[in-house]
Design a protein around this motif. Structure first.
Motif, PDB file in Angstrom:
ATOM      1  N   PHE A 132      48.155  75.894  43.199  1.00  0.00           N
ATOM      2  CA  PHE A 132      49.317  75.463  43.954  1.00  0.00           C
ATOM      3  C   PHE A 132      49.877  76.792  44.521  1.00  0.00           C
ATOM      4  O   PHE A 132      49.960  77.000  44.968  1.00  0.00           O
ATOM      5  CB  PHE A 132      49.837  74.709  43.421  1.00  0.00           C
ATOM      6  CG  PHE A 132      51.263  74.174  44.351  1.00  0.00           C
ATOM      7  CD1 PHE A 132      51.582  73.234  45.887  1.00  0.00           C
ATOM      8  CD2 PHE A 132      52.371  74.742  44.272  1.00  0.00           C
ATOM      9  CE1 PHE A 132      52.021  73.253  46.275  1.00  0.00           C
ATOM     10  CE2 PHE A 132      54.073  74.494  45.248  1.00  0.00           C
ATOM     11  CZ  PHE A 132      53.153  73.423  45.510  1.00  0.00           C
ATOM     12  N   ARG A 133      50.202  77.706  43.283  1.00  0.00           N
ATOM     13  CA  ARG A 133      51.199  79.178  43.902  1.00  0.00           C
ATOM     14  C   ARG A 133      50.146  80.035  44.217  1.00  0.00           C
ATOM     15  O   ARG A 133      50.671  80.800  45.376  1.00  0.00           O
ATOM     16  CB  ARG A 133      52.502  79.643  42.404  1.00  0.00           C
ATOM     17  CG  ARG A 133      53.371  78.629  41.384  1.00  0.00           C
ATOM     18  CD  ARG A 133      54.371  79.330  42.055  1.00  0.00           C
ATOM     19  NE  ARG A 133      55.088  78.102  41.957  1.00  0.00           N
ATOM     20  CZ  ARG A 133      55.813  76.908  42.560  1.00  0.00           C
ATOM     21  NH1 ARG A 133      55.969  76.873  43.859  1.00  0.00           N
ATOM     22  NH2 ARG A 133      56.237  76.269  41.945  1.00  0.00           N
ATOM     23  N   GLY A 183      62.137  58.538  46.599  1.00  0.00           N
ATOM     24  CA  GLY A 183      60.491  58.783  47.338  1.00  0.00           C
ATOM     25  C   GLY A 183      59.916  60.080  46.662  1.00  0.00           C
ATOM     26  O   GLY A 183      59.333  59.964  45.438  1.00  0.00           O
ATOM     27  N   SER A 184      58.882  60.520  47.474  1.00  0.00           N
ATOM     28  CA  SER A 184      56.928  61.476  46.440  1.00  0.00           C
ATOM     29  C   SER A 184      56.748  62.276  47.591  1.00  0.00           C
ATOM     30  O   SER A 184      57.091  62.465  49.081  1.00  0.00           O
ATOM     31  CB  SER A 184      56.670  60.540  45.675  1.00  0.00           C
ATOM     32  OG  SER A 184      55.973  59.760  46.654  1.00  0.00           O
ATOM     33  N   ILE A 185      56.449  63.125  46.884  1.00  0.00           N
ATOM     34  CA  ILE A 185      55.340  64.517  47.990  1.00  0.00           C
ATOM     35  C   ILE A 185      53.924  64.583  47.189  1.00  0.00           C
ATOM     36  O   ILE A 185      53.704  64.256  45.415  1.00  0.00           O
ATOM     37  CB  ILE A 185      56.610  65.683  48.080  1.00  0.00           C
ATOM     38  CG1 ILE A 185      57.997  65.582  48.286  1.00  0.00           C
ATOM     39  CG2 ILE A 185      55.628  66.652  48.466  1.00  0.00           C
ATOM     40  CD1 ILE A 185      58.278  66.880  48.576  1.00  0.00           C
ATOM     41  N   LYS A 186      53.438  64.467  48.162  1.00  0.00           N
ATOM     42  CA  LYS A 186      52.341  65.123  47.563  1.00  0.00           C
ATOM     43  C   LYS A 186      51.710  66.100  48.256  1.00  0.00           C
ATOM     44  O   LYS A 186      52.117  66.877  49.793  1.00  0.00           O
ATOM     45  CB  LYS A 186      50.862  64.408  48.164  1.00  0.00           C
ATOM     46  CG  LYS A 186      50.698  62.917  47.108  1.00  0.00           C
ATOM     47  CD  LYS A 186      49.864  61.703  47.459  1.00  0.00           C
ATOM     48  CE  LYS A 186      49.592  60.683  46.723  1.00  0.00           C
ATOM     49  NZ  LYS A 186      48.209  59.619  47.358  1.00  0.00           N
ATOM     50  N   ALA A 187      51.198  66.983  47.744  1.00  0.00           N
ATOM     51  CA  ALA A 187      50.459  68.608  47.978  1.00  0.00           C
ATOM     52  C   ALA A 187      48.439  68.892  47.934  1.00  0.00           C
ATOM     53  O   ALA A 187      48.195  67.946  46.651  1.00  0.00           O
ATOM     54  CB  ALA A 187      50.819  70.266  47.089  1.00  0.00           C
ATOM     55  N   ASP A 212      57.746  73.475  47.822  1.00  0.00           N
ATOM     56  CA  ASP A 212      57.031  74.904  47.075  1.00  0.00           C
ATOM     57  C   ASP A 212      57.124  74.346  46.100  1.00  0.00           C
ATOM     58  O   ASP A 212      56.764  75.349  44.788  1.00  0.00           O
ATOM     59  CB  ASP A 212      57.748  75.938  47.776  1.00  0.00           C
ATOM     60  CG  ASP A 212      56.909  77.486  47.002  1.00  0.00           C
ATOM     61  OD1 ASP A 212      55.769  77.813  47.009  1.00  0.00           O
ATOM     62  OD2 ASP A 212      58.215  78.111  46.238  1.00  0.00           O
ATOM     63  N   GLY A 213      58.013  73.352  45.542  1.00  0.00           N
ATOM     64  CA  GLY A 213      58.131  72.897  44.017  1.00  0.00           C
ATOM     65  C   GLY A 213      58.844  73.578  43.662  1.00  0.00           C
ATOM     66  O   GLY A 213      58.948  73.852  42.131  1.00  0.00           O
ATOM     67  N   LEU A 214      59.873  73.727  44.249  1.00  0.00           N
ATOM     68  CA  LEU A 214      60.737  74.745  43.414  1.00  0.00           C
ATOM     69  C   LEU A 214      61.730  73.458  42.650  1.00  0.00           C
ATOM     70  O   LEU A 214      62.561  73.955  41.964  1.00  0.00           O
ATOM     71  CB  LEU A 214      61.684  75.567  44.053  1.00  0.00           C
ATOM     72  CG  LEU A 214      60.904  75.824  44.160  1.00  0.00           C
ATOM     73  CD1 LEU A 214      61.511  77.809  45.456  1.00  0.00           C
ATOM     74  CD2 LEU A 214      59.784  77.460  43.440  1.00  0.00           C
ATOM     75  N   LEU A 220      53.083  69.756  37.540  1.00  0.00           N
ATOM     76  CA  LEU A 220      53.155  71.819  37.700  1.00  0.00           C
ATOM     77  C   LEU A 220      53.168  71.992  36.485  1.00  0.00           C
ATOM     78  O   LEU A 220      52.961  73.332  36.401  1.00  0.00           O
ATOM     79  CB  LEU A 220      54.382  72.004  38.968  1.00  0.00           C
ATOM     80  CG  LEU A 220      54.254  72.069  39.979  1.00  0.00           C
ATOM     81  CD1 LEU A 220      55.617  72.341  41.192  1.00  0.00           C
ATOM     82  CD2 LEU A 220      53.166  72.920  40.679  1.00  0.00           C
ATOM     83  N   LYS A 221      53.439  71.831  35.495  1.00  0.00           N
ATOM     84  CA  LYS A 221      53.853  71.844  34.291  1.00  0.00           C
ATOM     85  C   LYS A 221      52.285  72.276  33.829  1.00  0.00           C
ATOM     86  O   LYS A 221      52.042  72.974  32.721  1.00  0.00           O
ATOM     87  CB  LYS A 221      54.419  70.939  33.303  1.00  0.00           C
ATOM     88  CG  LYS A 221      55.986  70.823  33.422  1.00  0.00           C
ATOM     89  CD  LYS A 221      56.203  70.317  31.924  1.00  0.00           C
ATOM     90  CE  LYS A 221      58.052  70.063  32.218  1.00  0.00           C
ATOM     91  NZ  LYS A 221      59.109  68.836  31.841  1.00  0.00           N
ATOM     92  N   ASP A 222      51.398  71.495  34.556  1.00  0.00           N
ATOM     93  CA  ASP A 222      49.706  71.654  34.401  1.00  0.00           C
ATOM     94  C   ASP A 222      49.086  72.905  34.317  1.00  0.00           C
ATOM     95  O   ASP A 222      49.567  73.502  35.990  1.00  0.00           O
ATOM     96  CB  ASP A 222      48.741  70.451  34.356  1.00  0.00           C
ATOM     97  CG  ASP A 222      47.552  71.096  34.373  1.00  0.00           C
ATOM     98  OD1 ASP A 222      46.655  70.692  33.222  1.00  0.00           O
ATOM     99  OD2 ASP A 222      46.616  71.464  34.990  1.00  0.00           O
TER     100      ASP A 222
END
Ligand SMILES: Nc1ncnc2c1ncn2[C@@H]1O[C@H](COP(=O)(O)OP(=O)(O)OP(=O)(O)O)[C@@H](O)[C@H]1O
Ligand SMILES: [Mg+2]
Length: 268
Positions: free
Chosen positions: A80-81, A57-61, A49-51, A71-73
């Motif tokens: 996304f939300r 490592g890394s995550i792509k959504a 949820d990007g919290l 998410l600052k963009d």
């Protein structure tokens, strides 16, 4: 692909929570995340949820990197939300409005919908979840199960395509639980992508296409088609999802592997 999780690690200040987790979540599937207490299920959902963000490592959504920076963009964050909704394990952490109506209307209002549409969506969601009688009550006065339903309603009202449910049936009465299971199945049929964290093997059997098991060492312990994973007693024992406990049979107490899936709800 909805989520691509690559070799993710997460450490809280004083505890490891995820260690070398790689997995994908595809569009339209219902995935259940199983694991004992403290294995890292909630941590993983918060990350999806990007919290919180991986410490390794890394995550792509939706094909794009999911990071603090991304998410600052505002554009990315808004989209996304809108696309991903999260029903927390602890409803108190989710509810903040003065009334149930306001709580459910909050999401649609912030989508910038016209007032009539906000009104309609909020009313429809109240109706679907049978919450009309609570509409003027403050969420913090409600019972645990009522709060859970309001939290669920507030997320459904946004209409996200991906739903993250953290222990959705915990604390629900049997009727509400079976209602929720039917709702999850309907959402899946409607094409939503659903990731549910739970330790409830019966819930997993009802809703999962695929099951991912987190071990107590915070690593991936198993992953596969629901029927295969839920039939793997060895794996479930190792991950502490079934357990040995004493039974009395004709006055003789003995231990044998015990599954909440079959034994508590079926024979025995
Ligand atoms: N805010 C926090 N600060 C420090 N450690 C934390 C925090 N939240 C979780 N942890 C630790 O991280 C690990 C994973 O916790 P997490 O809540 O993700 O587990 P879980 O699988 O959801 O457990 P449960 O079934 O009890 O909900 C645990 O060891 C826990 O103690
Ligand atoms: Mg949890």
């Amino acid at each position: 692909m909805i989520f691509e999780v690559d070799s993710v690690e997460y450490r809280y200040e004083d505890a490891a929570a995820l260690d070398g987790i790689s997995l994908n979540i595809c569009a339209g599937e219902s995935v259940v995340l199983l694991g004992a207490n403290g294995s890292g299920k909630s941590t993983l959902l918060k990350m999806l949820d990007g919290l919180i963000f991986p410490t390794g490592g890394s995550i792509k959504a939706f094909g794009a990197g999911l990071s603090d920076e991304a998410l600052k963009d505002e554009g990315f964050s808004q989209s996304f939300r809108r696309r991903v909704g999260f029903v927390f394990q602890n409803s108190d952490a989710q509810l903040f409005s003065a009334t149930v109506w306001d709580e459910i209307a909050f999401g649609p209002l912030h989508l910038g919908l016209p007032p009539e549409e906000v009104e309609k969506r909020t009313g429809d969601t109240l109706h679907i979840l049978g919450l009309e009688h609570l509409r003027e009550r403050p969420p913090y006065h409600l019972s645990g199960g009522e709060k859970k339903k309001v939290a669920l309603a507030s997320v459904l009202a946004i209409g996200p395509e991906v739903l993250l449910f953290d222990e959705p049936t915990a604390g629900l009465d049997p009727k509400t639980e079976s209602f929720l299971i039917r709702l999850i199945l309907q959402l899946t049929t409607a094409g939503k992508t659903i990731v549910t964290a739970t330790q409830d093997l019966r819930l997993a059997a009802e809703i999962a296409d695929r099951v991912i098991v987190l071990g107590e060492d915070h690593r991936l312990a198993g992953e596969g088609e629901a029927a295969v994973i839920l039939g793997d007693r060895e794996l479930l024992l190792t991950a502490n999802l079934i357990h040995d406990h004493p039974h009395r049979h004709g006055g003789i107490e003995h231990y044998h592997p015990h599954s909440h899936l079959k034994d508590h709800h079926g024979r025995d």
